[in-house]
Design a protein around this motif. Structure first.
Motif, PDB file in Angstrom:
ATOM      1  N   GLU A  84       1.390   6.963   0.018  1.00 13.08           N
ATOM      2  CA  GLU A  84       1.485   6.320   1.339  1.00 13.08           C
ATOM      3  C   GLU A  84       0.088   6.252   1.927  1.00 13.08           C
ATOM      4  OE1 GLU A  84       1.974   5.287   5.249  1.00 13.08           O
ATOM      5  OE2 GLU A  84       1.549   7.411   4.899  1.00 13.08           O
TER       6      GLU A  84
ATOM      7  N   LYS B  69      12.732   4.035   0.145  1.00  9.46           N
ATOM      8  CA  LYS B  69      11.405   3.760   0.689  1.00  9.46           C
ATOM      9  C   LYS B  69      10.648   5.051   0.963  1.00  9.46           C
ATOM     10  CE  LYS B  69      12.324  -0.696   2.921  1.00  9.46           C
ATOM     11  NZ  LYS B  69      12.290  -1.441   4.215  1.00  9.46           N
TER      12      LYS B  69
ATOM     13  N   GLU C 164      -0.478  -0.191  -3.305  1.00  8.75           N
ATOM     14  CA  GLU C 164       0.229   0.931  -2.689  1.00  8.75           C
ATOM     15  C   GLU C 164       1.622   1.087  -3.293  1.00  8.75           C
ATOM     16  OE1 GLU C 164       0.926   2.676   1.847  1.00  8.75           O
ATOM     17  OE2 GLU C 164       0.068   0.697   1.531  1.00  8.75           O
ATOM     18  N   ARG C 165       2.330  -0.033  -3.443  1.00  9.22           N
ATOM     19  CA  ARG C 165       3.671   0.016  -4.036  1.00  9.22           C
ATOM     20  C   ARG C 165       3.622   0.462  -5.491  1.00  9.22           C
ATOM     21  NH1 ARG C 165       4.610  -4.467  -0.538  1.00  9.22           N
ATOM     22  NH2 ARG C 165       3.751  -5.937  -2.052  1.00  9.22           N
TER      23      ARG C 165
ATOM     24  N   HIS D  32      -1.292  -3.613  -0.128  1.00  6.50           N
ATOM     25  CA  HIS D  32       0.080  -3.099  -0.158  1.00  6.50           C
ATOM     26  C   HIS D  32       0.681  -3.179  -1.560  1.00  6.50           C
ATOM     27  CE1 HIS D  32       0.155  -2.569   4.133  1.00  6.50           C
ATOM     28  NE2 HIS D  32      -0.186  -3.823   4.332  1.00  6.50           N
ATOM     29  N   ASN D  33       0.179  -4.080  -2.389  1.00  9.97           N
ATOM     30  CA  ASN D  33       0.700  -4.205  -3.744  1.00  9.97           C
ATOM     31  C   ASN D  33       0.255  -3.026  -4.598  1.00  9.97           C
ATOM     32  OD1 ASN D  33       1.724  -6.957  -3.196  1.00  9.97           O
ATOM     33  ND2 ASN D  33      -0.452  -7.355  -2.924  1.00  9.97           N
TER      34      ASN D  33
ATOM     35  N   GLU E  63      -0.703 -11.095  -6.083  1.00  7.76           N
ATOM     36  CA  GLU E  63       0.043  -9.859  -5.858  1.00  7.76           C
ATOM     37  C   GLU E  63       0.542  -9.284  -7.176  1.00  7.76           C
ATOM     38  OE1 GLU E  63       3.284 -10.164  -3.200  1.00  7.76           O
ATOM     39  OE2 GLU E  63       2.072 -10.633  -1.447  1.00  7.76           O
TER      40      GLU E  63
ATOM     41  N   THR F  24      -0.461  -5.608  -8.804  1.00  5.83           N
ATOM     42  CA  THR F  24       0.563  -4.590  -9.029  1.00  5.83           C
ATOM     43  C   THR F  24       0.577  -4.151 -10.486  1.00  5.83           C
ATOM     44  OG1 THR F  24       1.929  -5.540  -7.272  1.00  5.83           O
ATOM     45  CG2 THR F  24       3.024  -4.073  -8.824  1.00  5.83           C
TER      46      THR F  24
ATOM     47  N   ASP G  11       2.959   4.202  -5.574  1.00  5.04           N
ATOM     48  CA  ASP G  11       4.125   4.922  -5.067  1.00  5.04           C
ATOM     49  C   ASP G  11       5.204   5.024  -6.148  1.00  5.04           C
ATOM     50  OD1 ASP G  11       5.762   6.134  -2.973  1.00  5.04           O
ATOM     51  OD2 ASP G  11       6.930   4.283  -3.064  1.00  5.04           O
ATOM     52  N   GLU G  12       5.401   3.958  -6.883  1.00  2.00           N
ATOM     53  CA  GLU G  12       6.403   3.956  -7.946  1.00  2.00           C
ATOM     54  C   GLU G  12       6.060   4.974  -9.034  1.00  2.00           C
ATOM     55  OE1 GLU G  12       8.210   0.834 -11.244  1.00  2.00           O
ATOM     56  OE2 GLU G  12       7.476   0.058  -9.320  1.00  2.00           O
TER      57      GLU G  12
END
Length: 462
Positions: free
Chosen positions: A133, A189, A119-120, A116-117, A387, A391, A123-124
């Motif tokens: 996503e 989001k 993924e974020r 998920h890190n 994490e 990221t 996404d940014e």
């Protein structure tokens, strides 16, 4: 009584109309899809992507691949049970257990490095071009990126057809029936769904699976196989992430039952949001008291010495961390209990959209276990350090590739596609696809070539 068919020939057609010389009478369309997935590069790469704990920490911990194998097995088990328990309601039909397993195998295939890190981070970087996503990336990998089949004529300007899976197989991973907006504001989001680049394909999937019917107003497009996969994923998360946490001694039954109010409140909020109904701290603890009932001595605490009670409870708690037999027995017991909590109702009008769900009390327990493990682990400083690293690393790689002449750092096939792209959005998505497909180890290695003093050899291919 009218016969309702769960499957139709239109389910097994494929987006790229290509005659397959390998088709045999004994090899069903879904078995062919199963084979294509098992042998695909994106499926293999899941072995190098983190589930909860990094794979280099221990060979015991699950990764995305082993998690997906467990989800597939649970999904097939759910289908097998429903076919027996609801035999009369199914009216001679059977839910395709192999198709449910296929959905389980690929449900996480779109996850980037560092979970998920990552993924974020992606996404940014993609805010102006539809974001990133995981579910949308899964569909994109299966229908575009995996190198198996090409269209005879381009579809939406792209000749790639991915694995060219059956429409019903592609439908089995469409968890969210919504196109993701092309742009959104910073801080907003990402909407779960599929990218605009796959909108034409999704329209075709619905047409084939619904057999030309129009989806009724207010009805969600989510096939029975997708629902079963979703439940199997929740079961696997709730049981096996907890098992890994016990093995790692990040959690123990004693520490869980002694949770502080702050942690319990975050779990209460998360579970209440998922269940759409209020739960309390007591509900959270009650669920774990039931799961770890064997930790508490059977004798009434008032009838034995306090020290003896404490020793027995501590020994039973420690057994979950130190004794593999104890953990395995508990995990098997929970999975069996949760599978037996799945219920089914046939949809006469749209059989593919028949409903599957967990009984309310079982779903509550599953959600509590899942959310508690997630919340407890992400607040650990040891996990937070990892994490942050993931990221920053993914962000750094994307920015380097997206910089002026960053394409020179790309593998030849990615570079060629990047240079052929007609607009910034397509170029950015090409970079995003490349970074998202990296394993954790490959991402670290790639970053080392860019930044580390001890870079990898130039003779090793990118």
């Amino acid at each position: 009584m009218t016969t309702v068919k769960l499957y139709d020939e239109t389910d097994f057609e494929r987006p790229a109309k290509k005659k397959d010389a390998q088709h045999k009478e004994w090899r069903t369309h879904i078995k062919r899809d199963y084979g294509r997935i098992i042998h695909s590069a994106s499926f293999r790469r899941q072995q190098g992507k983190t589930q909860v704990f990094p794979g280099h920490e221990s060979d015991f911990f699950r990764n995305r691949l082993t998690h997906s194998l467990e989800v597939a097995q649970i999904a097939e088990g759910i289908a097998d049970r429903l076919n027996v328990i609801y035999r009369d309601e199914l009216r001679g039909n059977e839910i395709d257990g192999r198709l449910c397993a296929v959905a389980g195998l690929v449900h996480d295939i779109g996850h980037p490095p560092f979970g998920h890190n990552g993924e974020r981070a992606l996404d940014e970087q993609m805010l102006e071009f539809g974001g990133f996503e995981g579910n949308a990336q899964t569909l994109r990998i299966l229908s575009r990126l995996d190198k198996k089949v090409k269209y005879a004529d381009d579809v939406d300007g792209d000749e790639r057809a991915g694995l060219n899976l059956c429409y019903r197989t592609l439908a089995s991973i469409l968890k969210y029936d919504a196109v993701i907006p092309g742009k959104r504001e910073v801080g907003a989001k990402v909407k779960k769904g599929y990218y605009g680049s796959e909108q034409t394909l999704v329209t075709d999937i619905k047409k084939q699976v619904l057999r030309g019917k129009t989806l009724p107003s207010g009805v969600e497009f989510k096939t029975i196989e997708c629902q079963i996969m979703d439940i199997a994923d929740d079961i696997a998360y709730s049981v096996y992430d907890l098992e890994d946490s016990l093995k790692a001694v990040f959690l123990t039954p004693a520490s869980i039952l002694a949770s502080g109010d702050k942690l319990l409140d975050t779990v209460v909020e998360a579970v209440s949001e998922q269940l759409k109904q209020p739960v309390t701290r007591a509900d959270i603890l009650d669920a774990f008291f039931e799961v770890f009932a064997d930790v508490t001595p059977a004798d009434d605490a008032e009838k034995i010495e306090a020290v003896q009670y404490f020793m027995q409870a501590t020994q039973a708690s420690n057994a979950y961390c130190n004794d593999g037999y104890v953990r395995t027995e508990k995990s098997s017991e929970l999975v069996h209990k949760f599978i037996n909590g799945v219920e089914f109702k046939l949809d006469e009008e749209n059989p593919a959209l028949s409903k599957v769900w967990l009984k309310p009390d079982i779903r509550k327990t599953v959600e509590i276990l899942k959310q508690y493990t997630f919340k407890a682990i992400i607040y650990s400083s040891r996990v937070k350090l990892g994490e942050y690293r993931g990221t920053e690393l993914v962000t750094d790689i994307f920015k380097a590739l997206n910089a002026e002449k960053g394409y020179l750092l790309m593998p030849d096939d990615v570079r060629e596609r990047f240079l052929d792209a007609k607009d910034k959005g397509t170029k950015a998505r090409t970079i995003c696809d490349f970074v998202a497909g990296m394993t954790d180890r490959y991402a670290v290695e790639f970053w080392a070539r860019l930044r580390s003093d001890g870079a990898e050899s130039m003779f090793k291919s990118v």
